[in-house]
Motif scaffolding. Structure first.
Motif, mmCIF file in Angstrom:
data_model
loop_
_atom_site.group_PDB
_atom_site.id
_atom_site.type_symbol
_atom_site.label_atom_id
_atom_site.label_comp_id
_atom_site.label_asym_id
_atom_site.label_seq_id
_atom_site.Cartn_x
_atom_site.Cartn_y
_atom_site.Cartn_z
ATOM 1 N N LEU A 1 -2.019 -3.276 -6.658
ATOM 2 C CA LEU A 1 -3.328 -3.610 -6.087
ATOM 3 C C LEU A 1 -3.689 -5.063 -6.380
ATOM 4 C CD1 LEU A 1 -5.895 -2.872 -4.685
ATOM 5 C CD2 LEU A 1 -6.781 -1.976 -6.809
ATOM 6 N N TYR B 1 -9.192 2.527 -7.037
ATOM 7 C CA TYR B 1 -8.286 1.569 -6.388
ATOM 8 C C TYR B 1 -8.485 1.589 -4.879
ATOM 9 C CZ TYR B 1 -5.544 1.551 -10.700
ATOM 10 O OH TYR B 1 -5.144 1.432 -11.970
ATOM 11 N N LEU C 1 -10.350 -11.441 -7.840
ATOM 12 C CA LEU C 1 -10.196 -10.020 -8.108
ATOM 13 C C LEU C 1 -8.863 -9.706 -8.758
ATOM 14 C CD1 LEU C 1 -11.603 -8.328 -4.919
ATOM 15 C CD2 LEU C 1 -12.680 -8.822 -7.074
ATOM 16 N N THR D 1 -4.837 3.300 3.369
ATOM 17 C CA THR D 1 -5.835 3.212 2.305
ATOM 18 C C THR D 1 -6.642 4.502 2.216
ATOM 19 O OG1 THR D 1 -5.977 0.882 2.844
ATOM 20 C CG2 THR D 1 -7.631 1.747 1.368
ATOM 21 N N VAL E 1 -12.148 -4.838 0.087
ATOM 22 C CA VAL E 1 -11.545 -6.170 0.212
ATOM 23 C C VAL E 1 -10.891 -6.329 1.581
ATOM 24 C CG1 VAL E 1 -9.909 -7.774 -0.791
ATOM 25 C CG2 VAL E 1 -11.202 -6.302 -2.255
ATOM 26 N N LEU E 2 -10.272 -5.253 2.091
ATOM 27 C CA LEU E 2 -9.624 -5.315 3.411
ATOM 28 C C LEU E 2 -10.647 -5.606 4.504
ATOM 29 C CD1 LEU E 2 -7.140 -2.323 3.353
ATOM 30 C CD2 LEU E 2 -6.559 -4.711 3.494
ATOM 31 N N ILE F 1 -14.850 -3.203 -10.291
ATOM 32 C CA ILE F 1 -13.637 -3.094 -11.115
ATOM 33 C C ILE F 1 -14.019 -2.924 -12.583
ATOM 34 C CG2 ILE F 1 -11.689 -4.409 -12.009
ATOM 35 C CD1 ILE F 1 -11.291 -5.595 -9.287
ATOM 36 N N LEU G 1 -18.901 -8.082 -5.058
ATOM 37 C CA LEU G 1 -19.345 -6.736 -5.417
ATOM 38 C C LEU G 1 -18.193 -5.904 -5.966
ATOM 39 C CD1 LEU G 1 -21.862 -6.106 -2.553
ATOM 40 C CD2 LEU G 1 -22.195 -7.086 -4.786
ATOM 41 N N VAL G 2 -16.959 -6.114 -5.430
ATOM 42 C CA VAL G 2 -15.815 -5.357 -5.944
ATOM 43 C C VAL G 2 -15.476 -5.788 -7.357
ATOM 44 C CG1 VAL G 2 -13.337 -5.036 -5.647
ATOM 45 C CG2 VAL G 2 -14.839 -4.728 -3.733
ATOM 46 N N LEU G 3 -15.718 -7.070 -7.674
ATOM 47 C CA LEU G 3 -15.493 -7.531 -9.047
ATOM 48 C C LEU G 3 -16.359 -6.731 -10.007
ATOM 49 C CD1 LEU G 3 -13.942 -9.599 -10.599
ATOM 50 C CD2 LEU G 3 -15.737 -11.226 -10.239
ATOM 51 N N MET H 1 1.794 1.780 -3.461
ATOM 52 C CA MET H 1 0.685 2.394 -4.203
ATOM 53 C C MET H 1 0.598 3.886 -3.902
ATOM 54 S SD MET H 1 -2.476 -0.257 -4.007
ATOM 55 C CE MET H 1 -3.538 0.763 -5.008
ATOM 56 N N LEU I 1 -4.646 -11.087 -0.087
ATOM 57 C CA LEU I 1 -5.835 -11.044 0.752
ATOM 58 C C LEU I 1 -6.794 -12.195 0.465
ATOM 59 C CD1 LEU I 1 -6.654 -7.240 0.724
ATOM 60 C CD2 LEU I 1 -5.807 -8.575 2.617
ATOM 61 N N ASN J 1 -11.921 0.068 -3.764
ATOM 62 C CA ASN J 1 -11.924 -1.393 -3.936
ATOM 63 C C ASN J 1 -11.058 -2.059 -2.874
ATOM 64 O OD1 ASN J 1 -13.480 -0.988 -6.123
ATOM 65 N ND2 ASN J 1 -11.901 -1.371 -7.634
ATOM 66 N N LEU J 2 -9.862 -1.482 -2.658
ATOM 67 C CA LEU J 2 -8.951 -2.061 -1.671
ATOM 68 C C LEU J 2 -9.562 -2.047 -0.280
ATOM 69 C CD1 LEU J 2 -6.241 -3.180 -0.921
ATOM 70 C CD2 LEU J 2 -5.341 -0.891 -0.805
ATOM 71 N N ILE K 1 0.847 -1.197 0.000
ATOM 72 C CA ILE K 1 0.000 0.000 0.000
ATOM 73 C C ILE K 1 0.880 1.243 0.000
ATOM 74 C CG2 ILE K 1 -1.802 1.261 1.225
ATOM 75 C CD1 ILE K 1 -2.872 -1.288 2.263
ATOM 76 N N PHE L 1 -8.991 -5.220 11.361
ATOM 77 C CA PHE L 1 -8.355 -5.907 10.238
ATOM 78 C C PHE L 1 -8.142 -7.377 10.588
ATOM 79 C CE2 PHE L 1 -4.529 -7.214 7.915
ATOM 80 C CZ PHE L 1 -5.028 -7.061 6.644
ATOM 81 N N VAL M 1 -17.442 -16.978 -4.926
ATOM 82 C CA VAL M 1 -17.594 -15.637 -5.487
ATOM 83 C C VAL M 1 -18.409 -15.687 -6.775
ATOM 84 C CG1 VAL M 1 -16.352 -13.674 -6.411
ATOM 85 C CG2 VAL M 1 -15.480 -14.842 -4.432
ATOM 86 N N PRO N 1 -17.983 -9.070 -0.281
ATOM 87 C CA PRO N 1 -17.310 -7.877 -0.810
ATOM 88 C C PRO N 1 -16.541 -8.172 -2.081
ATOM 89 C CG PRO N 1 -16.794 -8.166 1.507
ATOM 90 C CD PRO N 1 -17.537 -9.364 1.083
ATOM 91 N N GLN N 2 -15.961 -9.384 -2.177
ATOM 92 C CA GLN N 2 -15.209 -9.716 -3.388
ATOM 93 C C GLN N 2 -16.116 -9.715 -4.604
ATOM 94 O OE1 GLN N 2 -12.764 -13.129 -3.240
ATOM 95 N NE2 GLN N 2 -12.017 -12.722 -1.198
#
Lengths: 193, 118
Positions: free
Chosen positions: A41, B38, A53, B9, B45-46, B84, B79-81, A14, A48, B41-42, A11, A119, A149, B76-77
């Motif tokens: 990313l 970015y 993704l 983030t 996922v976190l 993206i 929905l983030v897909l 990034m 993760l 989305n990150l 991160i 986290f 997924v 979340p994965q």
């Protein structure tokens, strides 16, 4: 704990790439810096536990890079090196500071407890597992796929995916209408009376 | 450590907002939108990450109940897909608009475009 450190470093990478993208004077290096952030990313997504993704992210990143480089390669950047717009920068810094404090309080928890789960401990693992746990418990019987997924995307929430396809279609139509050459050329050849 | 990850983030999100608000070049504004995507989305996922979790993919010979005890959050994965792919179409449409503006005005600079109008 090592994976946390890796994610933190990525991160940070990034962040550095984003700062370079925003502040460097050369547009091509800025675009490449954005690409670097996107690939970082995708690596974070892999760490993760989200390979579903990581692969689309790489694909989308390549297409974005091609689009942006195609856009700037044949066009001269004539934007002047204007002095920094201090008012807008100050507004962003002030609003960003307030936002960061609010976000910190939401993560750490104040009074009624943290609103963002800590986290590594998602709601799924807590006392009220919610809809994700229901999906995880039943997806193999409900949908018959091995990838949860994809089961959510194409079965439980198929209407969302239909809406996504609609958005892509509308974006393609919009790009086609904006960039079409036929109408413009005819207008130039036959001037209206 | 977890708090540091979240805060970095949020900082990435702020860089995107800064590029969106303070920059006058259309290319930089598009890049600001990309960085904003970015970061969001990150973050999503976190929030769904489970420590030492496996991807939500069912290995052979394992039941869904066993997987549910170890897998990261799949919602979340999913929905983030979607997000993206929609981000890509947003970028493509923005690039198309910027190219059209360049064809008409010969510059990416918003100040010049404003001055040339009319």
């Amino acid at each position: 704990m090592t994976i946390d450190l890796f994610i933190l470093l990525l991160i940070g990478f990034m962040l550095a790439a984003g700062l370079i993208a925003v502040e460097t004077s050369d547009l091509l290096s800025a675009v490449i810096a954005v690409g670097a952030a996107g690939f970082a990313l995708s690596v974070i997504d892999l760490l993760l536990g989200a390979p579903d993704l990581a692969f689309p992210q790489v694909l989308v990143e390549i297409i974005t890079l091609v689009l942006l480089i195609r856009m700037i390669m044949t066009r001269r950047d004539t934007s002047r090196q204007t002095p920094r717009d201090t008012l807008r920068t100050a507004v962003v810094l002030l609003g960003g500071g307030v936002f960061l404090v609010a976000a910190f309080l939401a993560v750490v928890g104040l009074g009624a407890g943290a609103t963002v789960p800590a986290f590594g401990e998602p709601l799924l693992a807590g006392g009220h597992p919610g809809v994700s746990a229901a999906y995880l418990w039943q997806f193999d019987k409900d949908t018959g796929v091995a990838n949860c997924v994809m089961g959510i995307l194409l079965d439980y929430r198929a209407y969302d995916t239909l809406g996504e396809a609609t958005v892509i279609f509308v974006a393609i139509m919009g790009g086609y209408v904006v960039l079409r050459k036929v109408g413009r050329k005819r207008q130039a050849q036959e001037p209206s009376p | 450590m977890g708090i540091a990850i979240y805060m970095l983030t949020f900082l990435l999100l702020l860089i995107g907002v800064y590029a969106l608000v303070a920059k006058k070049n259309l290319v930089r504004i598009i890049m600001g939108i990309a960085i904003l995507e970015y970061a969001v989305n990150l973050l999503l996922v976190l929030v769904g990450y489970r420590r030492d979790g496996t991807p939500p993919i069912l290995p052979r010979g394992q039941t869904a109940a066993e997987l549910a005890a170890r897998a990261v959050d799949p919602l979340p994965q999913a929905l983030v897909l979607t997000s993206i792919v929609i981000g890509l179409s947003v970028t493509a449409l923005a690039v198309a608009l910027a190219v059209r503006l360049y064809d008409k005005y010969g510059t990416f600079d918003m100040n010049d475009i404003r001055n040339l109008r009319g």
